[in-house]
Write a protein that holds these residues in place. Structure first.
Motif, PDB file in Angstrom:
ATOM      1  N   VAL A 162       0.874  -1.165  -0.037  1.00 57.20           N
ATOM      2  CA  VAL A 162       0.138  -0.044   0.027  1.00 57.20           C
ATOM      3  C   VAL A 162       1.015   1.236  -0.028  1.00 57.20           C
ATOM      4  O   VAL A 162       1.884   1.306   0.429  1.00 57.20           O
ATOM      5  CB  VAL A 162      -0.947   0.094   1.238  1.00 57.20           C
ATOM      6  CG1 VAL A 162      -1.818   1.438   1.265  1.00 57.20           C
ATOM      7  CG2 VAL A 162      -1.910  -1.139   1.198  1.00 57.20           C
ATOM      8  N   SER A 163       0.692   2.222  -0.777  1.00 61.25           N
ATOM      9  CA  SER A 163       1.392   3.437  -0.960  1.00 61.25           C
ATOM     10  C   SER A 163       0.633   4.576  -0.658  1.00 61.25           C
ATOM     11  O   SER A 163      -0.622   4.753  -0.749  1.00 61.25           O
ATOM     12  CB  SER A 163       1.684   3.564  -2.400  1.00 61.25           C
ATOM     13  OG  SER A 163       2.684   4.477  -2.424  1.00 61.25           O
ATOM     14  N   GLU A 168      12.373   7.947   7.778  1.00 52.82           N
ATOM     15  CA  GLU A 168      12.723   8.857   6.821  1.00 52.82           C
ATOM     16  C   GLU A 168      14.014   9.376   7.302  1.00 52.82           C
ATOM     17  O   GLU A 168      14.469   9.629   8.543  1.00 52.82           O
ATOM     18  CB  GLU A 168      11.748  10.165   6.946  1.00 52.82           C
ATOM     19  CG  GLU A 168      11.827  11.180   5.897  1.00 52.82           C
ATOM     20  CD  GLU A 168      10.845  12.423   6.212  1.00 52.82           C
ATOM     21  OE1 GLU A 168      10.041  12.455   7.020  1.00 52.82           O
ATOM     22  OE2 GLU A 168      10.861  13.167   5.198  1.00 52.82           O
ATOM     23  N   GLY A 169      14.775   9.493   6.242  1.00 56.16           N
ATOM     24  CA  GLY A 169      16.366  10.176   6.637  1.00 56.16           C
ATOM     25  C   GLY A 169      17.102   8.821   7.214  1.00 56.16           C
ATOM     26  O   GLY A 169      18.163   9.161   7.715  1.00 56.16           O
ATOM     27  N   ARG A 170      16.598   7.581   7.140  1.00 58.40           N
ATOM     28  CA  ARG A 170      17.357   6.541   7.313  1.00 58.40           C
ATOM     29  C   ARG A 170      17.780   6.375   8.966  1.00 58.40           C
ATOM     30  O   ARG A 170      17.582   5.036   9.290  1.00 58.40           O
ATOM     31  CB  ARG A 170      18.632   6.202   6.591  1.00 58.40           C
ATOM     32  CG  ARG A 170      18.632   7.254   5.359  1.00 58.40           C
ATOM     33  CD  ARG A 170      19.063   6.653   4.053  1.00 58.40           C
ATOM     34  NE  ARG A 170      19.501   7.560   2.991  1.00 58.40           N
ATOM     35  CZ  ARG A 170      18.468   8.043   1.993  1.00 58.40           C
ATOM     36  NH1 ARG A 170      17.374   7.622   1.962  1.00 58.40           N
ATOM     37  NH2 ARG A 170      18.975   8.828   1.075  1.00 58.40           N
ATOM     38  N   LEU A 222       7.101  -0.687   7.265  1.00 60.01           N
ATOM     39  CA  LEU A 222       6.610   0.510   7.039  1.00 60.01           C
ATOM     40  C   LEU A 222       8.112   1.242   6.375  1.00 60.01           C
ATOM     41  O   LEU A 222       9.167   1.262   7.041  1.00 60.01           O
ATOM     42  CB  LEU A 222       6.301   1.436   8.158  1.00 60.01           C
ATOM     43  CG  LEU A 222       5.265   0.834   9.148  1.00 60.01           C
ATOM     44  CD1 LEU A 222       4.880   1.726  10.179  1.00 60.01           C
ATOM     45  CD2 LEU A 222       3.932   0.383   8.455  1.00 60.01           C
ATOM     46  N   LEU A 223       7.892   1.794   5.209  1.00 61.19           N
ATOM     47  CA  LEU A 223       8.994   2.679   4.590  1.00 61.19           C
ATOM     48  C   LEU A 223       8.769   3.833   4.441  1.00 61.19           C
ATOM     49  O   LEU A 223       7.976   4.253   3.772  1.00 61.19           O
ATOM     50  CB  LEU A 223       9.370   2.001   3.502  1.00 61.19           C
ATOM     51  CG  LEU A 223       9.786   0.399   3.285  1.00 61.19           C
ATOM     52  CD1 LEU A 223       9.303  -0.462   2.369  1.00 61.19           C
ATOM     53  CD2 LEU A 223      11.350   0.260   3.170  1.00 61.19           C
ATOM     54  N   VAL A 226       3.710  -4.462   3.058  1.00 61.49           N
ATOM     55  CA  VAL A 226       4.373  -3.174   3.152  1.00 61.49           C
ATOM     56  C   VAL A 226       3.357  -2.048   2.765  1.00 61.49           C
ATOM     57  O   VAL A 226       2.598  -2.094   2.273  1.00 61.49           O
ATOM     58  CB  VAL A 226       5.200  -3.170   1.568  1.00 61.49           C
ATOM     59  CG1 VAL A 226       6.084  -1.870   1.552  1.00 61.49           C
ATOM     60  CG2 VAL A 226       6.379  -4.293   1.547  1.00 61.49           C
ATOM     61  N   LEU A 227       3.924  -1.059   3.807  1.00 61.98           N
ATOM     62  CA  LEU A 227       3.172   0.232   3.606  1.00 61.98           C
ATOM     63  C   LEU A 227       4.374   1.250   3.576  1.00 61.98           C
ATOM     64  O   LEU A 227       5.552   1.581   4.001  1.00 61.98           O
ATOM     65  CB  LEU A 227       2.547   0.692   5.068  1.00 61.98           C
ATOM     66  CG  LEU A 227       1.964   2.313   5.078  1.00 61.98           C
ATOM     67  CD1 LEU A 227       0.824   2.358   3.914  1.00 61.98           C
ATOM     68  CD2 LEU A 227       1.354   2.380   6.319  1.00 61.98           C
ATOM     69  N   LEU A 228       4.237   1.945   2.091  1.00 57.36           N
ATOM     70  CA  LEU A 228       5.326   2.701   1.454  1.00 57.36           C
ATOM     71  C   LEU A 228       4.723   4.098   1.482  1.00 57.36           C
ATOM     72  O   LEU A 228       3.820   4.325   0.664  1.00 57.36           O
ATOM     73  CB  LEU A 228       5.686   2.024   0.217  1.00 57.36           C
ATOM     74  CG  LEU A 228       6.656   2.876  -0.845  1.00 57.36           C
ATOM     75  CD1 LEU A 228       7.919   2.871  -0.304  1.00 57.36           C
ATOM     76  CD2 LEU A 228       6.541   2.278  -2.072  1.00 57.36           C
ATOM     77  N   VAL A 229       5.450   5.114   2.250  1.00 58.51           N
ATOM     78  CA  VAL A 229       5.327   6.462   1.967  1.00 58.51           C
ATOM     79  C   VAL A 229       6.283   7.193   1.047  1.00 58.51           C
ATOM     80  O   VAL A 229       7.510   6.855   0.923  1.00 58.51           O
ATOM     81  CB  VAL A 229       5.489   7.303   3.328  1.00 58.51           C
ATOM     82  CG1 VAL A 229       5.921   8.693   2.919  1.00 58.51           C
ATOM     83  CG2 VAL A 229       4.149   6.994   4.020  1.00 58.51           C
TER      84      VAL A 229
END
Ligand code: ATP
Length: 236
Positions: A30-31, A83-85, A156-157, A186-189
């Motif tokens: 899911v994006s 975010e930003g690793r 979550l990414l 997967v949930l992808l932003v």
């Protein structure tokens, strides 16, 4: 698998999420797309228990996780690539991966590190190198590897392609597809809307804290509003 119902969340007097609803079916990608400041990261942080919703409910595999502590949410099977690793700059690649397994006590941690090295051979070559000395792409691989070390059912990414060269971006999207094919949901932003909608099954569009559009990714990709606002007017 994951259900967000009428969630309101924010920071002090800033309401970043104004009653959002979102579902992630098991086995899907899911994006979640939207402009800067739309509330995408706040959605991810709310799922992880890093931001506490003031209203609404988040359930995972039928269990209410809204007020659970982050480490219990990780134990339940959700892991975040932030975010930003946010990798540990002064620790080695190997140690960063060990940190990803902090909730585990089993004997298979080393085997799982080997699996990460198999997926990302460059990390194997650099296992003693400090995280902060890796390139952006390698740091992203390490952040993904670290998240996988918790053996998540749902990954979550948060903007994994941010700041990376196009070839590396393609590699990261290939890895996300592989992880999904191996059975992790997967949930992808992403702000790279074009690529995100290509690999996703479903998509949600977030604007100033509200979901304004949702549906199968293929439909969202061809929606005139999405084409205009996020795809420069063309699908390919
Ligand atoms: P970006 O891609 O820029 O990260 P986003 O869609 O992830 O955007 P959020 O980071 O969730 O957006 O931010 C949503 C809103 O909450 C914005 O108005 C932002 O300024 C605000 N915000 C985010 N983090 C904080 C914080 N730690 N303290 C106060 N306000 C915040």
């Amino acid at each position: 698998m994951l259900k967000i119902e009428n969630v309101v969340a924010g920071y002090g007097h800033i309401t970043a999420l104004k009653s959002i609803n979102l579902e992630v079916p098991q086995g899907s990608i899911v994006s979640l797309i939207g402009a800067n400041g739309a509330g995408k990261s706040t959605t991810m942080r709310s799922i992880m228990g890093l931001v506490k919703p003031t209203e609404g409910r988040i359930t995972f595999e039928g269990k209410d996780i809204t007020s659970m502590k982050t480490h219990d949410i990780v134990k339940a099977g959700i892991s975040l690539v932030p975010e930003g690793r946010q990798i540990l700059q002064d620790m080695s690649v190997y140690e960063n991966l060990e940190m990803g397994a902090y909730i585990r006590k089993d004997a298979e941690i080393n085997d799982d590190i080997k699996k990460v090295f198999k997926r990302f051979p460059i990390l194997d070559e650099r296992s003693y190198q400090l995280g902060g000395t890796l390139s952006g792409g390698q740091q992203q691989m390490l952040a993904i590897g670290r998240a996988l070390m918790a053996r998540p059912k749902l990954l979550l990414l948060d903007e994994p392609s941010m700041g990376l060269a196009p070839l590396v971006v393609n590699e990261i999207f290939e890895v996300i597809k592989e992880i999904s094919a191996e059975g992790t949901t997967v949930l992808l932003v992403e702000q790279n809307v074009r690529q995100a909608l290509k690999i996703a099954d479903y998509a949600y569009v977030l604007e100033t804290g509200k979901i304004v559009l949702s549906g199968p990714a293929e439909e969202i990709r061809h929606d005139p509003r999405v084409m205009e606002a996020y795809l420069g007017g063309r699908v390919e």
